[in-house]
Scaffold this motif. Structure first.
Motif, PDB file in Angstrom:
ATOM      1  N   GLN A 734       3.334  -2.819   3.538  1.00 18.81           N
ATOM      2  CA  GLN A 734       3.646  -3.026   2.348  1.00 18.81           C
ATOM      3  C   GLN A 734       3.856  -1.548   1.425  1.00 18.81           C
ATOM      4  O   GLN A 734       4.793  -1.419   0.550  1.00 18.81           O
ATOM      5  CB  GLN A 734       2.574  -3.806   1.419  1.00 18.81           C
ATOM      6  CG  GLN A 734       2.673  -4.062   0.198  1.00 18.81           C
ATOM      7  CD  GLN A 734       1.507  -4.701  -0.541  1.00 18.81           C
ATOM      8  OE1 GLN A 734       0.471  -5.024   0.199  1.00 18.81           O
ATOM      9  NE2 GLN A 734       1.702  -5.292  -1.835  1.00 18.81           N
ATOM     10  N   TRP A 735       3.040  -0.726   1.848  1.00 19.95           N
ATOM     11  CA  TRP A 735       3.057   0.532   1.225  1.00 19.95           C
ATOM     12  C   TRP A 735       4.563   1.370   1.728  1.00 19.95           C
ATOM     13  O   TRP A 735       5.208   1.988   0.666  1.00 19.95           O
ATOM     14  CB  TRP A 735       1.939   1.691   1.673  1.00 19.95           C
ATOM     15  CG  TRP A 735       2.207   2.962   1.475  1.00 19.95           C
ATOM     16  CD1 TRP A 735       2.008   3.576   0.309  1.00 19.95           C
ATOM     17  CD2 TRP A 735       2.863   4.000   2.088  1.00 19.95           C
ATOM     18  NE1 TRP A 735       2.298   5.184   0.070  1.00 19.95           N
ATOM     19  CE2 TRP A 735       2.841   5.287   1.429  1.00 19.95           C
ATOM     20  CE3 TRP A 735       3.452   4.071   3.564  1.00 19.95           C
ATOM     21  CZ2 TRP A 735       3.336   6.483   1.758  1.00 19.95           C
ATOM     22  CZ3 TRP A 735       3.848   5.345   4.034  1.00 19.95           C
ATOM     23  CH2 TRP A 735       3.998   6.713   3.261  1.00 19.95           C
ATOM     24  N   HIS A 738       7.219  -0.328  -0.423  1.00 23.42           N
ATOM     25  CA  HIS A 738       7.257   0.134  -1.809  1.00 23.42           C
ATOM     26  C   HIS A 738       7.838   1.750  -1.786  1.00 23.42           C
ATOM     27  O   HIS A 738       8.657   1.829  -2.862  1.00 23.42           O
ATOM     28  CB  HIS A 738       5.762   0.062  -2.331  1.00 23.42           C
ATOM     29  CG  HIS A 738       5.555   0.492  -3.740  1.00 23.42           C
ATOM     30  ND1 HIS A 738       5.927   0.147  -4.757  1.00 23.42           N
ATOM     31  CD2 HIS A 738       4.942   1.732  -4.102  1.00 23.42           C
ATOM     32  CE1 HIS A 738       5.724   0.783  -5.848  1.00 23.42           C
ATOM     33  NE2 HIS A 738       4.904   2.123  -5.510  1.00 23.42           N
ATOM     34  N   HIS A 741      11.483   1.682  -1.457  1.00 18.72           N
ATOM     35  CA  HIS A 741      12.253   1.129  -2.443  1.00 18.72           C
ATOM     36  C   HIS A 741      12.291   2.181  -3.666  1.00 18.72           C
ATOM     37  O   HIS A 741      13.327   2.305  -4.331  1.00 18.72           O
ATOM     38  CB  HIS A 741      11.490  -0.051  -3.170  1.00 18.72           C
ATOM     39  CG  HIS A 741      11.965  -1.049  -4.207  1.00 18.72           C
ATOM     40  ND1 HIS A 741      13.170  -1.416  -4.149  1.00 18.72           N
ATOM     41  CD2 HIS A 741      11.633  -1.038  -5.407  1.00 18.72           C
ATOM     42  CE1 HIS A 741      13.378  -2.023  -5.406  1.00 18.72           C
ATOM     43  NE2 HIS A 741      12.465  -1.611  -6.174  1.00 18.72           N
ATOM     44  N   ASN A 742      11.241   2.862  -3.855  1.00 18.30           N
ATOM     45  CA  ASN A 742      11.281   4.110  -5.056  1.00 18.30           C
ATOM     46  C   ASN A 742      12.009   5.398  -4.592  1.00 18.30           C
ATOM     47  O   ASN A 742      11.978   6.174  -5.382  1.00 18.30           O
ATOM     48  CB  ASN A 742       9.938   4.114  -5.360  1.00 18.30           C
ATOM     49  CG  ASN A 742       9.290   2.843  -6.422  1.00 18.30           C
ATOM     50  OD1 ASN A 742       9.996   2.586  -7.393  1.00 18.30           O
ATOM     51  ND2 ASN A 742       8.690   1.918  -5.614  1.00 18.30           N
ATOM     52  N   GLY A 776       7.174   5.439 -10.090  1.00 13.99           N
ATOM     53  CA  GLY A 776       6.953   4.496  -9.343  1.00 13.99           C
ATOM     54  C   GLY A 776       5.922   4.582  -8.074  1.00 13.99           C
ATOM     55  O   GLY A 776       5.641   3.795  -7.402  1.00 13.99           O
TER      56      GLY A 776
END
Length: 854
Positions: A734-735, A738, A741-742, A776
């Motif tokens: 998940q990290w 994320h 994505h940013n 983010g």
């Protein structure tokens, strides 16, 4: 009339001789001289005719001879001593056990799986084609000697690679013998009820590929070999394990699916039925085994409900990938459409699967790219090959300098007990006053060789050369007869080669980049060297070309035509049938080992290592291992014409360099004798090679490096990711999602430097302060580094040093980081600031392939 099937009927062993079966079925005999001596005693003539194959010899020895040996108390005592020695070898804790395997405290892995498409253990089990397989075999043997709990996984090819012959005009001929597993030193993996274990791999159109699992015991290490030639399969599937590296793309894909997917399933079956701990680390030896990672992802998705990215995170943490290929042409690449057809219903999202093997050509699926994306830790097989690999695969890590690409290197090694002449070991050439080389931290020296008089060392080298000459004569005679000569025409073979002439060996696979025929560049000059009345040389050459490589076959034909010349055929020979059995004679007896590849296309080149262990001096292009371990006293480095673009001119320049080294350095030193007939300066080079190069090239050193640098860290990572039902793998996945994505919004907004003054001087410092925008993300998600070093005219940084910058201040998504940079060198100096992902679970900051630079 032809037999439908052939098999061997053995005489039943009398009870006192039953332990022979235990010795035969453990391949430790292939590197344990005392056990081989015992087998030879069964029937010395039969042993020779069986080519030193104890399985075959035991199958053909007469019942009368066995009965007599059963009553021979001396033989029965020797037999029991050999069994006791084997059992002690198998049970005694070794180096690996000293590391501790307390998994709760981050100890060494309790089990490691090692996948390879080929394994060269012994010529009796012909499941190898060349260096990759021999390396894999030596890896298993060294792991056994060290006590490393390795499980090998491969395929059982019913026709092996191929047996090589020559036509009358010198063209390579291939013969594929049919191997019966029941005549090999392997046992079928069975269910508790005695039936064979059957594993399956799904294929398109509802078909299934089934396989039996054969088990070979390599000392303490188990090797699992999958065999598709079973009645459960349709004819097309039965042929999947027919030949090593044979068939079309469809055939090769099915082989690699069986190796990877079937290999994991065979491992699960083996561990479940034997109580062996499940492997924590999976080591893929080249891209052929890439689908093993895919199967483990499917397992986790099915058994633990992980998403693909979460399962990938868990699988990568425990995967090691070794690349052996310095040329793109050596990489397996399948049509993407073929992958789509075979994996449409496999149980893993197809778009995620395809992304693993993506490359520049969107229509291709790249197995090396897949291996690198599935392995958190990757390496080449020499320092130079590591450098070449970082350049070759740098496009997978855009934005990074080649030096930052996360592919390391562990230089190959060779298994000394397999490849060293027994006489040299008995003389003490592999003993060290420092103790067991495996236990020593830092450089090791085989200083036992220092106590051997020069005359004795020279005498043993002459003995080994004479043994090679006998073998050359035998093989040259057999080859002449097989090419159509009559008995009346082969008398000349009785006097080919001379045990007192400088002997040069060249033996390896025959792709074009290894340049088999470079030595023929000036045939008249070579001929003059061969026939020199005072300082002659003789050349023994061997090697196989891939059956589909007509270019390689043409090179062999050119060499054979040259060696067929009646004027020089007593000084040069091409020997067909290169295998482990022939190779030993070459490594033992050759004075010089020649290697002239196109630099830097030789990944390692372990044949020269085996020669060095026997006191052979290398004459080689500085490629592979020789680039890092040539020291000026263990042989000669052939100058290269790296900058010459014209291939023909490059060959001309480098061939001339070989001739010059031979005529001005190698030959004079070999034939320069003292009052006792000993070439003192030559023997000192031999002594230096044995003392200094010998310890470096050991496979035990190599496997120890793998354990410490890759296996132990991979096991720790795998344990962390699998804890609490794979909760850390889910969180890390998940990290990563994320962060990626940013990442496009990460920016180094400003960098200021203070403290150096108008005229910076060496010894002063530079204070850097960087403003970094992280929308983010948090400061803990990244590592900000100051990078500095020598700068060229185009502002490129070289000899770069990096230091982490400390987080100082935050205002919303803007963050400030500081560091102090020392000015430690004069001349042009430069610096920059870069931002990398940061997580305690990353093996390397470049792992995710993203970086932002000021």
């Amino acid at each position: 009339m032809r037999a439908l099937r052939r098999f061997t009927v053995r005489a039943a062993l009398p009870e006192p001789l039953l332990p022979l079966s235990q010795l035969v079925m453990n391949l430790r005999w292939s590197w344990h001289p005392e056990t081989r001596d015992l087998f030879e005693t069964l029937d010395p003539a039969l042993w020779q005719s069986c080519g030193g194959d104890p399985v075959k010899a035991l199958g053909e020895v007469s019942a009368e001879r066995l009965a007599a040996l059963a009553k021979d108390r001396r033989f029965v005592r020797r037999l029991q001593d050999a069994v006791d020695d084997l059992e002690e070898y198998l049970a005694t804790p070794r180096w690996y056990q000293s590391l501790g395997t307390d998994t709760a405290n981050g100890g060494a892995p309790a089990s490691i799986a090692y996948f390879s498409a080929e394994f060269g253990i012994t010529e009796v089990l012909p499941q190898y084609s060349g260096g990759l397989g021999i390396l894999a075999g030596d890896h298993l043997k060294a792991a056994s000697d060290l006590g490393v709990p390795l499980i090998g996984v491969g395929l059982l090819y019913r026709a092996g690679y191929f047996e090589q012959g020559l036509s009358s005009d010198g063209w390579q001929l291939e013969h594929y013998p049919s191997l019966d597993p029941h005549g090999l030193p392997v046992k079928l993996l069975r269910e508790p009820d005695g039936s064979a274990v059957v594993i399956s791999v799904p294929l398109p159109e509802g078909r299934t590929l089934y396989a039996h699992v054969w088990r070979a015991q390599v000392g303490r290490v188990t090797l699992l070999l999958l065999d598709s030639d079973i009645e459960e399969n349709a004819p097309a599937e039965r042929g999947v394990t027919d030949r090593l590296y044979g068939g079309d793309e469809d055939h090769r894909l099915r082989q690699e699916m069986l190796l990877g997917i079937g290999g994991v399933r065979a491992l699960r079956a083996y561990c479940a039925r034997t109580g062996t701990p499940a492997p924590e680390v999976f080591h893929a030896n080249e891209g052929h085994a890439g689908f093993s990672g895919l199967e483990r992802i499917r397992e986790l998705m099915e058994s633990h409900g992980l998403a693909f990215a979460e399962a990938l995170q868990a699988v990568r943490s425990g995967t090691v990938f070794t690349t052996h290929t310095p040329v793109p042409a050596g990489i397996d690449r399948f049509p993407k459409a073929l992958i789509e057809r075979y994996f449409a219903g496999f149980g893993v999202p197809l778009h995620d699967l395809l992304a693993l093997g993506a490359e520049e050509d969107p229509a291709k699926y790249n197995m090396a790219h897949m291996g690198l994306r599935l392995g958190q830790r990757a390496n080449g097989v020499s320092e130079l090959h590591g450098h070449v690999s970082r350049g070759m695969f740098s496009n997978l890590w855009p934005g990074f300098d080649e030096s930052d690409v996360p592919i390391g290197s562990i230089t190959n090694g060779v298994h000394a007990p397999t490849w060293t002449a027994r006489e040299l070991v008995d003389m003490g050439t592999q003993t060290s006053s420092q103790g067991d080389p495996v236990e020593v931290d830092g450089p090791v020296h085989f200083d036992g060789v220092d106590g051997i008089p020069a005359g004795d060392l020279w005498a043993i080298r002459r003995t080994l050369r004479a043994r090679l000459v006998e073998e050359v004569r035998r093989r040259v005679r057999e080859t002449a007869l097989s090419r159509g000569a009559t008995e009346a025409e082969v008398g000349w073979t009785e006097t080919v080669f001379d045990p007192d002439v400088l002997t040069i060996g060249f033996a390896r696979r025959v792709p074009s980049y290894k340049r088999l025929t470079l030595m023929l560049r000036d045939p008249a000059r070579l001929k003059a060297m061969l026939l020199d009345p005072e300082r002659p040389l003789q050349l023994v050459i061997a090697g196989k070309s891939h059956p589909a490589d007509d270019g390689g076959k043409k090179l062999i034909q050119q060499m054979v035509e040259f060696a067929d010349d009646p004027e020089i055929r007593h000084r040069i020979a091409f020997l067909p049938g290169y295998d482990i059995g022939m190779a030993r004679y070459l490594y033992w007896g050759c004075d010089v080992w020649l290697n002239n590849p196109l630099r830097p296309l030789e990944a390692c080149g372990t044949s020269g290592m085996k020669s060095a262990l026997n006191g052979g001096l290398n004459l080689s292009i500085r490629d592979g291992w020789w680039d890092e371990w040539f020291d000026g006293q263990n042989g000669w480095a052939i100058p290269t014409a790296d900058g010459v673009a014209d291939a023909d001119r490059r060959d001309e320049v480098e061939a001339r360099a070989i001739y010059e080294l031979l005529s001005t350095q190698v030959l004079p030193r070999f034939y320069e004798r003292d009052g006792e007939g000993v070439p003192a300066r030559w023997v000192e080079m031999v002594r230096h090679t044995l003392r200094e190069t010998g310890p470096k090239v050991l496979a035990t050193r190599m496997v120890r490096d793998y354990v410490q640098a890759l296996y132990v860290p991979a096991a720790r990572s795998a344990r962390v990711m699998s804890a609490d039902g794979y909760t850390p793998a889910r969180a890390e996945s998940q990290w990563r999602g994320h962060l990626l994505h940013n990442w496009s919004t990460v920016r180094v907004a400003h960098v200021e430097a203070t403290g150096a003054g108008d005229t910076p001087e060496i010894g002063s410092t530079l204070a850097l302060r960087a403003e970094v925008e992280l929308p983010g993300l948090e400061p803990g998600d990244v590592q900000v580094q100051a990078a500095y070093g020598r700068v060229d005219d185009a502002d490129g940084l070289h000899d770069v040093t990096t230091v982490p910058m400390a987080h100082e201040q935050t205002e919303g998504s803007r963050h400030w980081f500081t560091a102090t940079v020392p000015l430690e060198r004069t001349g042009a100096f430069g610096y920059t600031v870069r931002v990398l992902p940061h997580s305690e679970h990353l093996a390397d900051p470049a792992e995710l392939g993203v970086v932002t630079t000021a």
